[in-house]
Design an enzyme around this catalytic site. Structure first.
Site, mmCIF file in Angstrom:
data_model
loop_
_atom_site.group_PDB
_atom_site.id
_atom_site.type_symbol
_atom_site.label_atom_id
_atom_site.label_comp_id
_atom_site.label_asym_id
_atom_site.label_seq_id
_atom_site.Cartn_x
_atom_site.Cartn_y
_atom_site.Cartn_z
ATOM 1 N N CYS A 31 0.831 -1.206 0.000
ATOM 2 C CA CYS A 31 0.000 0.000 0.000
ATOM 3 C C CYS A 31 0.867 1.259 0.000
ATOM 4 O O CYS A 31 1.499 1.588 1.004
ATOM 5 C CB CYS A 31 -0.917 -0.034 1.219
ATOM 6 S SG CYS A 31 -1.828 1.483 1.531
ATOM 7 N N CYS A 34 -0.086 3.910 2.604
ATOM 8 C CA CYS A 34 0.305 3.428 3.945
ATOM 9 C C CYS A 34 1.767 3.768 4.215
ATOM 10 O O CYS A 34 2.122 4.198 5.322
ATOM 11 C CB CYS A 34 0.110 1.919 4.054
ATOM 12 S SG CYS A 34 -1.596 1.361 3.861
#
Length: 106
Positions: A31, A34
C-alpha cells in the site's frame, strides 16, 4: 516511543485491554499511501506517546481482526478508547492533519 506491531493474537492485550488510548493503523506492505503516512505516525508516536499508543497491524499477515472490523480500504486508522472504537479515519493525510485529528479525539 516507537509504534508497536500488533497481531490478531495480541490485539486483545495490546489494544482492547490497554490503559491508554491506542491508534491502530491497518496497513499492508504493497500500500503506497500506507508507506506515505508511516513516518508521520512514527513521529506522532514520539510526540504523543505519553497520551496514546500507536500500533500497526499488517492486514495481510493478520486477517482476523481486520475482517471482523470490516476493513475494506487502507490505510484505515482506528482510535480505541477503553477497549472500544472511538474514532476512525480512512486514507492518507499529512502529519499536521493526522496530529490535529488525533489530538481532537484524545
Amino acid at each position: 516511543m516507537a509504534t508497536i506491531n500488533v497481531t490478531d493474537e495480541g490485539f486483545q492485550k495490546d489494544v482492547l485491554d490497554s490503559e491508554k488510548p491506542v491508534l491502530v493503523d491497518f496497513w499492508a506492505e504493497w500500500c503506497g499511501p500506507c508507506k506515505m503516512i508511516a513516518p508521520a505516525l512514527e513521529e506522532l508516536s514520539d510526540e504523543l506517546g505519553d497520551k496514546v499508543t500507536i500500533a500497526k497491524m499488517d492486514i495481510m499477515e493478520n486477517t482476523g481482526v481486520p475482517g471482523a472490523m470490516g476493513v475494506q480500504s487502507i490505510p484505515y486508522l482506528v482510535l480505541f478508547k477503553n477497549g472500544e472504537p472511538a474514532a476512525h479515519m480512512r486514507g492518507a493525510a499529512p502529519k499536521g492533519q493526522l496530529k490535529q485529528w488525533l489530538e481532537g479525539e484524545l
